[in-house]
Design an enzyme around this catalytic site. Structure first.
Site, PDB file in Angstrom:
ATOM      1  N   HIS A  27      -7.733   9.786  -1.815  1.00 21.40           N
ATOM      2  CA  HIS A  27      -7.257   9.733  -0.776  1.00 21.40           C
ATOM      3  C   HIS A  27      -7.627  10.349   0.504  1.00 21.40           C
ATOM      4  CE1 HIS A  27      -2.709   9.532   1.054  1.00 21.40           C
ATOM      5  NE2 HIS A  27      -3.605   9.102   1.787  1.00 21.40           N
ATOM      6  N   LYS A  70      -2.890   6.056  -4.332  1.00 22.00           N
ATOM      7  CA  LYS A  70      -3.926   6.815  -4.049  1.00 22.00           C
ATOM      8  C   LYS A  70      -3.540   8.280  -4.755  1.00 22.00           C
ATOM      9  CE  LYS A  70      -3.685   4.713   0.527  1.00 22.00           C
ATOM     10  NZ  LYS A  70      -2.006   4.408   0.440  1.00 22.00           N
ATOM     11  N   ASP A 108       0.568  -1.350   0.067  1.00 22.13           N
ATOM     12  CA  ASP A 108      -0.078   0.111   0.024  1.00 22.13           C
ATOM     13  C   ASP A 108       0.938   1.270  -0.034  1.00 22.13           C
ATOM     14  OD1 ASP A 108      -3.067   1.239   0.907  1.00 22.13           O
ATOM     15  OD2 ASP A 108      -1.477   2.283   1.736  1.00 22.13           O
ATOM     16  N   TYR A 129       3.159  10.197  -0.738  1.00 23.65           N
ATOM     17  CA  TYR A 129       4.071   9.451  -0.162  1.00 23.65           C
ATOM     18  C   TYR A 129       5.514   9.786  -0.503  1.00 23.65           C
ATOM     19  CZ  TYR A 129       0.562   6.585   2.530  1.00 23.65           C
ATOM     20  OH  TYR A 129      -0.720   6.243   2.988  1.00 23.65           O
TER      21      TYR A 129
END
Length: 295
Positions: free
Chosen positions: A125, A92, A62, A67
């Site tokens: 998200h 996401k 994931d 990120y």
């Protein structure tokens, strides 16, 4: 090979051969109920850590555009030699790409970084309601799903009001809702709404992210002692028995192995109920941002 090293590899082999359950999604695809998350994993360390996770038996990874580590995930996947159909990869859509025609471009960028032709799950998200673009984003995700670029689609951090709105606008329910969920904060209203509609819950921050001393509570401490497990393993087992999909993050290989060793015991009804009772029900256990406030 030293005795310690031999034991270490034996433990890894045991973890790697663990039978991770699969959850059937409304899309017709299965998702491994247990995976590895890379939230706040240093992009420079991501390739190594995801490679280690794959080596010890994880097949569900994931990540997210925000990120900043999709490239590392992609390199690890490419180097692993694991057939693509044995992997389940989630990423996401970030809040600043929800508007206009940006979602398809954002997914294409993610696919390039991941070195993939499709993702197994693509999520909105956050609803970011002040921007009022999450319905637009969801509409695009429905099209991306139909085009085969995202085999399953879902949302993250959506409350009932957001879920009802996207369903009313498109007639399409998400396969999953990834929300903050741990024993001190269980979001029962959202969970019940989703359960009634076959929307599966993915729990982020499943161990409470260290904000609360969950592990020191008698309910968790006593269950750990009873089963010869760590408090973290007990909490992860609690999630699994409640049907949640989890992907704890760790940067420690031994912890990756330890986290996987949760399939050889079951909590008693009393133990499970005692852990469930840890949520005071007033929202005070929340660690992350409130979905109606983050934009």
């Amino acid at each position: 090979m030293s005795e310690h090293h031999a034991d270490h590899r034996a433990d890894e082999k045991a973890a790697g051969s663990a039978r991770i359950p699969a959850v059937a999604l409304r899309s017709g695809y299965d998702i491994p109920q247990f995976g590895y998350g890379v939230f706040k994993v240093d992009p420079g360390q991501t390739e190594r850590l995801v490679s280690e996770a794959l080596e010890v038996g994880y097949r569900h990874i994931d990540t997210a555009a925000v990120y900043g580590n999709e490239e590392g995930v992609g390199r690890a996947i490419a180097a692993s030699g694991i057939p693509r159909d044995e992997l389940f990869i989630t990423t996401k859509l970030w809040n600043d790409r929800q508007g206009g025609d940006q979602p398809p471009a954002a997914l294409q960028e993610s696919l390039e970084k991941l070195q993939l032709a499709h993702v197994d799950l693509y999520l909105v998200h956050w609803p970011a309601p002040a921007n009022d673009q999450y319905v637009n984003a969801w509409t695009h995700l429905v099209s991306l799903n139909e085009a085969g670029l995202a085999r399953s689609i879902g949302v993250s951090n959506h409350l009932v009001e957001h879920l009802e709105r996207i369903e009313a606008a498109t007639g399409v329910l998400p396969a999953v809702n990834q929300i903050e969920l741990h024993p001190a904060y269980q979001q029962r209203e959202v969970v019940e709404w989703c359960a009634a509609r076959d929307v599966h819950i993915e729990a982020w921050g499943p161990l409470g992210q260290g904000k609360y001393d969950l592990f020191g509570t008698p309910a968790i401490r006593d269950a750990a002692a009873s089963h010869g497990k760590t408090p973290a393993q007990v909490v992860l087992r609690w999630h699994l028995e409640r049907g949640n999909i989890v992907f704890p993050k760790t940067v420690n290989r031994d912890r990756m192995v330890e986290n996987l060793q949760v399939f050889d015991f079951r909590l008693s009804d009393a133990e499970r109920d005692a852990i469930t009772a840890l949520d005071p029900g007033d929202g005070s256990g929340r660690v992350g941002a409130h979905p109606s406030e983050l934009n």
